[in-house]
Design a protein around this motif. Structure first.
Motif, PDB file in Angstrom:
ATOM      1  N   PHE A 103       0.805  -1.138   0.028  1.00 22.71           N
ATOM      2  CA  PHE A 103       0.031   0.097  -0.093  1.00 22.71           C
ATOM      3  C   PHE A 103       0.909   1.175  -0.017  1.00 22.71           C
ATOM      4  O   PHE A 103       1.975   1.194   0.628  1.00 22.71           O
ATOM      5  N   ARG A 104       0.322   2.174  -0.345  1.00 22.35           N
ATOM      6  CA  ARG A 104       0.770   3.453  -0.398  1.00 22.35           C
ATOM      7  C   ARG A 104       0.295   4.517   0.555  1.00 22.35           C
ATOM      8  O   ARG A 104      -0.972   4.684   0.064  1.00 22.35           O
ATOM      9  N   PRO A 105       0.714   5.065   1.370  1.00 21.68           N
ATOM     10  CA  PRO A 105       0.162   6.086   2.224  1.00 21.68           C
ATOM     11  C   PRO A 105      -0.456   7.063   1.674  1.00 21.68           C
ATOM     12  O   PRO A 105       0.357   7.758   0.786  1.00 21.68           O
ATOM     13  N   ASN A 106      -1.739   7.606   1.722  1.00 13.87           N
ATOM     14  CA  ASN A 106      -2.221   8.840   1.375  1.00 13.87           C
ATOM     15  C   ASN A 106      -1.463  10.024   1.646  1.00 13.87           C
ATOM     16  O   ASN A 106      -1.122  10.249   2.933  1.00 13.87           O
ATOM     17  N   ARG A 107      -1.020  11.066   1.061  1.00 20.46           N
ATOM     18  CA  ARG A 107      -0.120  12.025   1.054  1.00 20.46           C
ATOM     19  C   ARG A 107      -0.984  13.304   1.690  1.00 20.46           C
ATOM     20  O   ARG A 107      -0.164  14.308   1.910  1.00 20.46           O
ATOM     21  N   ASP A 108      -2.179  13.280   1.675  1.00 25.12           N
ATOM     22  CA  ASP A 108      -2.901  14.453   1.992  1.00 25.12           C
ATOM     23  C   ASP A 108      -2.914  14.523   3.440  1.00 25.12           C
ATOM     24  O   ASP A 108      -3.600  13.831   4.300  1.00 25.12           O
ATOM     25  N   ARG A 109      -2.305  15.370   3.970  1.00 26.79           N
ATOM     26  CA  ARG A 109      -1.941  15.501   5.433  1.00 26.79           C
ATOM     27  C   ARG A 109      -3.166  15.951   6.321  1.00 26.79           C
ATOM     28  O   ARG A 109      -3.547  15.376   7.500  1.00 26.79           O
ATOM     29  N   ILE A 110      -4.118  16.739   5.625  1.00 26.92           N
ATOM     30  CA  ILE A 110      -5.142  17.300   6.495  1.00 26.92           C
ATOM     31  C   ILE A 110      -6.194  16.034   6.539  1.00 26.92           C
ATOM     32  O   ILE A 110      -6.883  16.043   7.361  1.00 26.92           O
ATOM     33  N   LEU A 111      -6.369  15.389   5.289  1.00 32.55           N
ATOM     34  CA  LEU A 111      -7.316  14.195   5.587  1.00 32.55           C
ATOM     35  C   LEU A 111      -6.783  13.180   6.507  1.00 32.55           C
ATOM     36  O   LEU A 111      -7.644  12.488   7.090  1.00 32.55           O
ATOM     37  N   ALA A 112      -5.102  12.904   6.235  1.00 34.07           N
ATOM     38  CA  ALA A 112      -4.710  11.972   7.236  1.00 34.07           C
ATOM     39  C   ALA A 112      -5.220  12.372   8.949  1.00 34.07           C
ATOM     40  O   ALA A 112      -5.400  11.589   9.537  1.00 34.07           O
ATOM     41  N   ALA A 113      -4.629  13.556   9.012  1.00 32.65           N
ATOM     42  CA  ALA A 113      -5.077  14.070  10.165  1.00 32.65           C
ATOM     43  C   ALA A 113      -6.426  14.117  10.941  1.00 32.65           C
ATOM     44  O   ALA A 113      -6.849  13.798  11.959  1.00 32.65           O
ATOM     45  N   TYR A 114      -7.619  14.312   9.884  1.00 32.02           N
ATOM     46  CA  TYR A 114      -8.895  14.248  10.256  1.00 32.02           C
ATOM     47  C   TYR A 114      -9.366  12.735  10.631  1.00 32.02           C
ATOM     48  O   TYR A 114      -9.973  12.427  11.846  1.00 32.02           O
ATOM     49  N   VAL A 115      -8.848  11.758   9.956  1.00 34.72           N
ATOM     50  CA  VAL A 115      -9.126  10.260  10.321  1.00 34.72           C
ATOM     51  C   VAL A 115      -8.481   9.944  11.484  1.00 34.72           C
ATOM     52  O   VAL A 115      -8.917   9.226  12.042  1.00 34.72           O
ATOM     53  N   ASN A 116      -7.302  10.322  11.428  1.00 43.06           N
ATOM     54  CA  ASN A 116      -6.437  10.081  12.685  1.00 43.06           C
ATOM     55  C   ASN A 116      -7.325  10.417  14.149  1.00 43.06           C
ATOM     56  O   ASN A 116      -7.222  10.144  15.250  1.00 43.06           O
ATOM     57  N   ASP A 117      -7.745  11.831  13.957  1.00 44.51           N
ATOM     58  CA  ASP A 117      -8.277  12.453  15.041  1.00 44.51           C
ATOM     59  C   ASP A 117      -9.813  11.579  15.557  1.00 44.51           C
ATOM     60  O   ASP A 117      -9.929  11.403  16.646  1.00 44.51           O
ATOM     61  N   VAL A 118     -10.673  11.203  14.469  1.00 45.31           N
ATOM     62  CA  VAL A 118     -11.735  10.343  14.605  1.00 45.31           C
ATOM     63  C   VAL A 118     -11.160   9.008  15.480  1.00 45.31           C
ATOM     64  O   VAL A 118     -11.745   8.710  16.464  1.00 45.31           O
ATOM     65  N   GLY A 119     -10.124   8.537  14.691  1.00 51.78           N
ATOM     66  CA  GLY A 119      -9.629   7.206  15.429  1.00 51.78           C
ATOM     67  C   GLY A 119      -9.139   7.332  16.847  1.00 51.78           C
ATOM     68  O   GLY A 119      -9.307   6.431  17.696  1.00 51.78           O
ATOM     69  N   GLN A 120      -8.656   8.522  17.156  1.00 49.49           N
ATOM     70  CA  GLN A 120      -8.095   8.761  18.431  1.00 49.49           C
ATOM     71  C   GLN A 120      -9.020   8.582  19.344  1.00 49.49           C
ATOM     72  O   GLN A 120      -8.974   8.303  20.437  1.00 49.49           O
ATOM     73  N   ARG A 121     -10.042   9.750  19.039  1.00 52.87           N
ATOM     74  CA  ARG A 121     -11.027   9.696  19.839  1.00 52.87           C
ATOM     75  C   ARG A 121     -11.808   8.384  20.439  1.00 52.87           C
ATOM     76  O   ARG A 121     -12.309   8.370  21.599  1.00 52.87           O
TER      77      ARG A 121
ATOM     78  N   TYR B  24      -2.385  -0.668  15.142  1.00 51.80           N
ATOM     79  CA  TYR B  24      -2.533  -0.067  13.718  1.00 51.80           C
ATOM     80  C   TYR B  24      -3.589  -0.536  13.225  1.00 51.80           C
ATOM     81  O   TYR B  24      -3.955  -1.781  12.959  1.00 51.80           O
ATOM     82  N   VAL B  25      -4.409   0.635  12.722  1.00 53.89           N
ATOM     83  CA  VAL B  25      -5.624   0.502  11.583  1.00 53.89           C
ATOM     84  C   VAL B  25      -5.416   1.162  10.638  1.00 53.89           C
ATOM     85  O   VAL B  25      -4.849   2.337  10.549  1.00 53.89           O
ATOM     86  N   TYR B  26      -6.138   0.826   9.686  1.00 57.17           N
ATOM     87  CA  TYR B  26      -5.882   1.265   8.036  1.00 57.17           C
ATOM     88  C   TYR B  26      -7.113   1.235   7.344  1.00 57.17           C
ATOM     89  O   TYR B  26      -8.060   0.574   7.560  1.00 57.17           O
ATOM     90  N   ILE B  27      -7.448   2.518   6.752  1.00 55.21           N
ATOM     91  CA  ILE B  27      -8.800   2.351   5.771  1.00 55.21           C
ATOM     92  C   ILE B  27      -8.267   3.118   4.450  1.00 55.21           C
ATOM     93  O   ILE B  27      -7.325   3.960   4.332  1.00 55.21           O
ATOM     94  N   THR B  28      -8.782   2.352   3.507  1.00 56.55           N
ATOM     95  CA  THR B  28      -8.686   2.894   2.077  1.00 56.55           C
ATOM     96  C   THR B  28      -9.247   4.190   1.603  1.00 56.55           C
ATOM     97  O   THR B  28     -10.387   4.417   2.113  1.00 56.55           O
ATOM     98  N   THR B  29      -8.883   4.674   0.665  1.00 48.65           N
ATOM     99  CA  THR B  29      -9.643   6.118   0.183  1.00 48.65           C
ATOM    100  C   THR B  29     -10.845   5.629  -0.544  1.00 48.65           C
ATOM    101  O   THR B  29     -11.737   6.508  -0.512  1.00 48.65           O
TER     102      THR B  29
END
Length: 275
Positions: free
Chosen positions: A69-87, A118-123
């Motif tokens: 897999f290739r990590p998505n490079r949109d930092r804003i999108l990554a931060a949003y998903v991570n924030d939801v996950g951390q909550r 470690y949790v992953y979600i696809t675009t």
């Protein structure tokens, strides 16, 4: 004298510390595994301590992000998903794990978890969802797998089946490959999936998300049929899962919609517009 014989003897001594019916994981075996020594049938990976689980999760993460897999490079999108996950993770029964929620570039409608946080979600899955409560439902389900230690429970036997009982000389890279294949391509048991759903729903409510989000995802997936959808190919029937989740809430419509995250417009602006 060859080093193989004393190493094998050492493993045998460790493996015999408990009978087959009550075998417990001995952390010393991880060090022998790194040296290329086979696993024995008595190993129970559900007894990994958190540090060992995180270490194996990190090894799997490195392999997946370098080979599959290739990590998505949109930092804003990554931060949003991570924030939801951390909550959500903060409300799980394992809040002290170093949780990581990563977006990977793939058209597949899929999400998955390994171990150690470690949790992953696809675009593709992000584009399939309609609001933050649905996203929270998917992530909470994957958190449920890690909370329930579902992958470690399956790992020892799967390794033996794929690598073989005579696989002396197999190194930790091969072990990691088996673990990655297990996480990505081989379905959990029905009981593990329903357990992850139940845990996920509980986590959502604790975090303040509307439980309707997870039920909505199940109903949407059921409407697709099993037309090559990766998430469906490795999970039980989505209609049955939606019914089980509804029963968990006692069919209470008010409870289903109580909480936040059901705003479709906000999700379109924060996620869909960035895909």
């Amino acid at each position: 004298m060859s080093l193989r014989r004393p190493i094998i003897a050492a493993i045998a001594a460790l493996a015999l510390t408990a009978g087959p019916a009550q075998a417990q994981f001995d952390p010393r075996l991880l060090n022998l595994l790194r040296g290329g020594i086979q696993l024995f049938q008595g190993l129970n990976f559900s007894n990994l301590n958190p540090n060992q689980e995180v270490q194996l999760g990190r090894q799997m993460n490195q392999q997946m992000l370098s080979q599959r897999f290739r990590p998505n490079r949109d930092r804003i999108l990554a931060a949003y998903v991570n924030d939801v996950g951390q909550r959500l993770a903060a409300e799980s029964d394992r809040p002290d794990l170093p949780w990581q929620f990563q977006v990977v570039d793939s058209r597949e409608i899929n999400a998955f978890a390994t171990m150690g946080g470690y949790v992953y979600i696809t675009t593709g899955m992000l584009g399939f969802l309609s609001n933050e409560a649905e996203l929270a439902g998917v992530l909470a389900h994957e958190i449920g797998h890690i909370e329930g230690r579902h992958l470690p429970q399956r790992l020892g036997q799967s390794y033996l089946q794929q690598a073989g009982l005579s696989a002396l000389g197999v190194d930790s890279d091969r072990f990691t490959q088996v673990a990655v294949d297990l996480a990505l391509n081989r379905p959990n048991s029905r009981s593990a999936e329903f357990d992850a759903d139940a845990r996920g729903l509980r986590i959502m409510e604790r975090a303040g998300y509307a439980p309707a989000g997870l039920i909505s995802v199940m109903n949407k997936l059921a409407g697709l049929g099993n037309n090559g959808i990766t998430f469906l190919s490795t999970h039980p029937d989505s209609r049955e899962r939606a019914r089980a989740l509804t029963a968990q809430l006692n069919g209470d419509r008010n409870r289903m919609n109580q909480g936040f995250g059901l705003d479709d417009w906000t999700y379109r602006q924060q996620v869909l517009a960035r895909l």
